[in-house]
Scaffold this motif. Sequence first.
Motif, PDB file in Angstrom:
ATOM      1  N   HIS A   1     -23.588  28.824  37.890  1.00 37.09           N
ATOM      2  CA  HIS A   1     -23.481  28.626  36.437  1.00 37.09           C
ATOM      3  C   HIS A   1     -23.252  29.950  35.688  1.00 37.09           C
ATOM      4  O   HIS A   1     -22.490  30.012  34.719  1.00 37.09           O
ATOM      5  CB  HIS A   1     -24.765  27.943  35.963  1.00 37.09           C
ATOM      6  CG  HIS A   1     -24.841  27.671  34.499  1.00 37.09           C
ATOM      7  ND1 HIS A   1     -24.398  26.495  33.933  1.00 37.09           N
ATOM      8  CD2 HIS A   1     -25.309  28.418  33.469  1.00 37.09           C
ATOM      9  CE1 HIS A   1     -24.585  26.545  32.628  1.00 37.09           C
ATOM     10  NE2 HIS A   1     -25.146  27.693  32.309  1.00 37.09           N
TER      11      HIS A   1
ATOM     12  N   HIS B   1     -20.080  31.277  33.213  1.00 36.81           N
ATOM     13  CA  HIS B   1     -20.144  31.922  31.891  1.00 36.81           C
ATOM     14  C   HIS B   1     -19.370  33.243  31.911  1.00 36.81           C
ATOM     15  O   HIS B   1     -18.709  33.602  30.943  1.00 36.81           O
ATOM     16  CB  HIS B   1     -21.596  32.230  31.510  1.00 36.81           C
ATOM     17  CG  HIS B   1     -22.327  31.078  30.867  1.00 36.81           C
ATOM     18  ND1 HIS B   1     -21.836  30.389  29.785  1.00 36.81           N
ATOM     19  CD2 HIS B   1     -23.544  30.529  31.135  1.00 36.81           C
ATOM     20  CE1 HIS B   1     -22.701  29.452  29.422  1.00 36.81           C
ATOM     21  NE2 HIS B   1     -23.747  29.507  30.231  1.00 36.81           N
TER      22      HIS B   1
ATOM     23  N   SER C   1     -27.758  33.825  27.250  1.00 37.92           N
ATOM     24  CA  SER C   1     -27.934  32.379  27.163  1.00 37.92           C
ATOM     25  C   SER C   1     -29.410  32.056  26.971  1.00 37.92           C
ATOM     26  O   SER C   1     -30.216  32.938  26.684  1.00 37.92           O
ATOM     27  CB  SER C   1     -27.385  31.738  28.437  1.00 37.92           C
ATOM     28  OG  SER C   1     -28.216  32.053  29.518  1.00 37.92           O
TER      29      SER C   1
ATOM     30  N   ASP D   1     -23.099  25.660  27.056  1.00 39.65           N
ATOM     31  CA  ASP D   1     -22.790  25.007  28.326  1.00 39.65           C
ATOM     32  C   ASP D   1     -21.747  23.900  28.168  1.00 39.65           C
ATOM     33  O   ASP D   1     -21.810  23.110  27.224  1.00 39.65           O
ATOM     34  CB  ASP D   1     -24.074  24.419  28.932  1.00 39.65           C
ATOM     35  CG  ASP D   1     -25.009  25.517  29.417  1.00 39.65           C
ATOM     36  OD1 ASP D   1     -24.577  26.690  29.463  1.00 39.65           O
ATOM     37  OD2 ASP D   1     -26.160  25.196  29.746  1.00 39.65           O
TER      38      ASP D   1
ATOM     39  N   MET E   1     -15.934  25.309  31.637  1.00 37.60           N
ATOM     40  CA  MET E   1     -16.187  26.612  32.278  1.00 37.60           C
ATOM     41  C   MET E   1     -16.416  26.447  33.787  1.00 37.60           C
ATOM     42  O   MET E   1     -16.061  27.331  34.577  1.00 37.60           O
ATOM     43  CB  MET E   1     -17.367  27.335  31.612  1.00 37.60           C
ATOM     44  CG  MET E   1     -18.725  26.728  31.857  1.00 37.60           C
ATOM     45  SD  MET E   1     -19.997  27.616  30.912  1.00 37.60           S
ATOM     46  CE  MET E   1     -21.465  27.235  31.868  1.00 37.60           C
TER      47      MET E   1
END
Length: 348
Positions: free
Chosen positions: A115, A119, A139, A312, A316
Amino acid sequence: MLVLGIETSCDETAIGIVDPDAPTGARLCAHALATQIEAHKPYGGVVPEIAARAHLDRIEDLLTDALKQAGIPLNRIDGFAATCGPGLIGGVMVGAMTGKALAVVQEKPFIAINHLEAHALTVRLSYDVGFPYLLLLMSGGHCQIVLVEGLGCYRQLGTTLDDAVGECFDKSAKILGLGYPGGPLIEQVAALGNPCAFTLPRPLCGDSSRTGCDFSFSGLKTAVRHEIMKRAPDERSPSFISDIAASLQKTIGDILVNRTTKAFDIINNTRIQALVVGGGVAANKALRSRLTELANSRKVPFLAPPPELCTDNGVMIAWAGAERLTLGQTSPFDTRCRPRWPLESLCG
Ligand code: KG4
Ligand code: ZN
């Protein structure tokens, strides 16, 4: 080539489809997203069990929605990517299992996505920026400054020693009675306040003895609590709350600028292509403008994904999958899901 990406690591269920071979403006083919904000609001934060069940409830409809947006049948997808960590494990498993199942049935490759890496790379969907670039990843769960040297090549220059920057926004918003999620609410209210009304601490900013450019945000949230407690509940007027919110946002901006300046000094002779931001907090316009000033002073471009791709989303994940698939990198079907998965561990 069309790649589908699934994101379920926190409180957004999302599926995106991208075409990496299209020109920059035409790469995004589908951006389907269902937020769970309402389900978690009463608790002031994300409840993992509620999140996992909500992902399961919504994922099928989102798949239909994403394919409809892209105007294609499922068998046109060339690869299926899904977040396999880090994140809330129940949710991560829902997305990863869905991605693997789709890949098996369609006889197409599966790509396990970190994840944080997603980003870090999102900016390359909207801009043709090459490596290396300096990344400020901010984040709800992470705050890091990273030198992105290539795909899978990440050198961490600084990280948070306690709370993440988004966590600081969220916890402070709770203390201020603004609700959840805190970042966007603080940004709204801060626009009405005086950023110099309160002097709040800037932990680690004056610390030249440390070699890195680490962050610390937990003291800031405590300072916000102290300012609030100085007044009785009926004396906490909307303008008082706006002033604290504005002062907090300015202080966070000061900290980010201070730490990123130090990162520029650390990488010294490295000729970076840009200063890049990613993660939900990067959606904040006031912070973006502070960092733009810093980039200008260092004579490098400042690049940020559009705000809806900072928080989120599935696009992406699809994009990170597309970057890996383009290089022929795929993942075995027994790839495990991980609650923790540091970015630097990807470096091969
Ligand atoms: O990247 P993200 O969507 O999820 C994680 O991977 O954590 O980031 C969510 C975080 C939350 O803490 C939220 O309050 C913050 O991003 N955020 C913002 C803004 N929009 C979202 N913080 C400040 N200003 C915003 N406009
Ligand atoms: Zn995130």
